[in-house]
Design an enzyme around this catalytic site. Sequence first.
Site, PDB file in Angstrom:
ATOM      1  N   GLN A  94      85.688  67.502 -13.779  1.00 12.84           N
ATOM      2  CA  GLN A  94      85.324  68.330 -14.928  1.00 12.84           C
ATOM      3  C   GLN A  94      85.503  69.814 -14.624  1.00 12.84           C
ATOM      4  O   GLN A  94      85.960  70.584 -15.464  1.00 12.84           O
ATOM      5  CB  GLN A  94      83.878  68.054 -15.331  1.00 12.84           C
ATOM      6  CG  GLN A  94      83.649  66.720 -16.034  1.00 12.84           C
ATOM      7  CD  GLN A  94      84.214  66.685 -17.450  1.00 12.84           C
ATOM      8  OE1 GLN A  94      84.285  67.690 -18.151  1.00 12.84           O
ATOM      9  NE2 GLN A  94      84.626  65.500 -17.875  1.00 12.84           N
ATOM     10  N   ASP A 128      76.024  64.918 -10.048  1.00 11.53           N
ATOM     11  CA  ASP A 128      74.613  64.836 -10.440  1.00 11.53           C
ATOM     12  C   ASP A 128      73.672  64.875  -9.245  1.00 11.53           C
ATOM     13  O   ASP A 128      72.659  65.583  -9.257  1.00 11.53           O
ATOM     14  CB  ASP A 128      74.352  63.537 -11.227  1.00 11.53           C
ATOM     15  CG  ASP A 128      75.009  63.533 -12.589  1.00 11.53           C
ATOM     16  OD1 ASP A 128      75.197  64.622 -13.170  1.00 11.53           O
ATOM     17  OD2 ASP A 128      75.348  62.438 -13.078  1.00 11.53           O
ATOM     18  N   HIS A 172      76.174  67.152 -18.422  1.00  9.04           N
ATOM     19  CA  HIS A 172      75.456  65.876 -18.462  1.00  9.04           C
ATOM     20  C   HIS A 172      73.975  66.207 -18.293  1.00  9.04           C
ATOM     21  O   HIS A 172      73.625  67.066 -17.481  1.00  9.04           O
ATOM     22  CB  HIS A 172      75.953  64.967 -17.336  1.00  9.04           C
ATOM     23  CG  HIS A 172      75.335  63.596 -17.294  1.00  9.04           C
ATOM     24  ND1 HIS A 172      74.961  62.901 -18.438  1.00  9.04           N
ATOM     25  CD2 HIS A 172      75.019  62.786 -16.253  1.00  9.04           C
ATOM     26  CE1 HIS A 172      74.464  61.722 -18.084  1.00  9.04           C
ATOM     27  NE2 HIS A 172      74.483  61.636 -16.763  1.00  9.04           N
ATOM     28  N   GLU A 205      78.637  53.998 -19.758  1.00  8.49           N
ATOM     29  CA  GLU A 205      79.375  53.848 -18.506  1.00  8.49           C
ATOM     30  C   GLU A 205      79.123  52.484 -17.864  1.00  8.49           C
ATOM     31  O   GLU A 205      80.049  51.820 -17.398  1.00  8.49           O
ATOM     32  CB  GLU A 205      78.950  54.948 -17.524  1.00  8.49           C
ATOM     33  CG  GLU A 205      79.415  56.344 -17.903  1.00  8.49           C
ATOM     34  CD  GLU A 205      78.772  57.421 -17.056  1.00  8.49           C
ATOM     35  OE1 GLU A 205      79.222  58.574 -17.130  1.00  8.49           O
ATOM     36  OE2 GLU A 205      77.796  57.112 -16.320  1.00  8.49           O
ATOM     37  N   GLU A 238      97.957  45.035 -19.879  1.00  7.18           N
ATOM     38  CA  GLU A 238      97.989  45.022 -21.346  1.00  7.18           C
ATOM     39  C   GLU A 238      96.733  45.622 -21.967  1.00  7.18           C
ATOM     40  O   GLU A 238      96.713  45.910 -23.173  1.00  7.18           O
ATOM     41  CB  GLU A 238      98.192  43.595 -21.865  1.00  7.18           C
ATOM     42  CG  GLU A 238      99.598  43.066 -21.650  1.00  7.18           C
ATOM     43  CD  GLU A 238      99.851  41.797 -22.459  1.00  7.18           C
ATOM     44  OE1 GLU A 238      99.565  41.786 -23.668  1.00  7.18           O
ATOM     45  OE2 GLU A 238     100.314  40.815 -21.862  1.00  7.18           O
TER      46      GLU A 238
END
Length: 350
Positions: free
Chosen positions: A29, A84, A109, A196, A232
């Site tokens: 990030q 974190d 976050h 998540e 796929e």
Amino acid sequence: MTAKMYYDNDADPAALARQTVAIIGYGSQGHAHALNLHESGVEVVVGLAPDSKSRKLASDAGLRVVDVAEAVKAADVIMILVPDTAQKAVYDEEIVPNLRSGHLLMFAHGFNIHFGRIDPPGIVDVGMIAPKGPGHLLRSVYRSGGGVPALFAVHRDPSGTALSRVLAYGRALGSTRAGLLETTFAEETETDLFGEQAVLCGGTAALVKMGFETLVEAGYQPELAYFETMHELKLIVDLLYRGGLNFMRFSVSDTAEYGDYISGPRIIDEHVRATMKQVLTEIQDGTFARNWIAESESGRKEFDRLRAADRDHLIERVGSRLRGQMPFLDPIEVAAGQSQASATTPGATR
């Protein structure tokens, strides 16, 4: 009730005029925030530890790089983008001693604020911009002229300018091109962790591996199993991304759609729903946070064991070989111990 979305016209870039934004951290990030803001005309300084390997990456990208404490002193807005579990130590040692009235302290976050590990002094604004995508996507979509949607929140606003600055930050990041959705630190944290674990990472990875293993154990070629259960998947996700479940079902064959209706609920059944609810409860009551913090503080032995076991899974070995024959995919191999910044920054070794 329809949520209000905020777009470019709702965010005044002048709110950050003549202000400096400190980006603390330069990982997945961090590099995306720093570069997107810099290219949007915002004054950016990157705060990193003296021995950080990311210093050269940020410097080579044309960004000013200093120690964390110096970055905080130089800034009006501080965005904390270290992991974190590392945030509290960095905050306690280098950020809070240098905070002053008028600072806007930001997070991507809500973990540390929501679970009480960081409690900023009442003289500073506290806000959040949480992009709904990994850093490399935030960066690549911005560069192509689009934006990754994001959540935003204002936790404290003693200056009265927090909302306008948070929205301006979201615009400089490119996220107001796609839309900002207002939330709270608690709502963002709990839904993000659940998404998540239950769907995006944990649920999907477990489903892919189990499908692959089922086919291989039944005697099918591992290469064929890889194509059916992992390769796929991107095609299906792209359809979902563009048009939801209806467009996906419109695009696949009637046979696939029928199998979706009759077999999907057998695989993801009420037992899975009950497990999902338990996972959500453990997120809400802090059990997951306490366990993760304890694991990190004790040396991450179990985390490293789990990572190593999955790194050598047959689907990874087969997939690596097959992807290597498809250079048009721009395949990436992540080496053990490789930093996110080096894996996602353009021009870095992959």
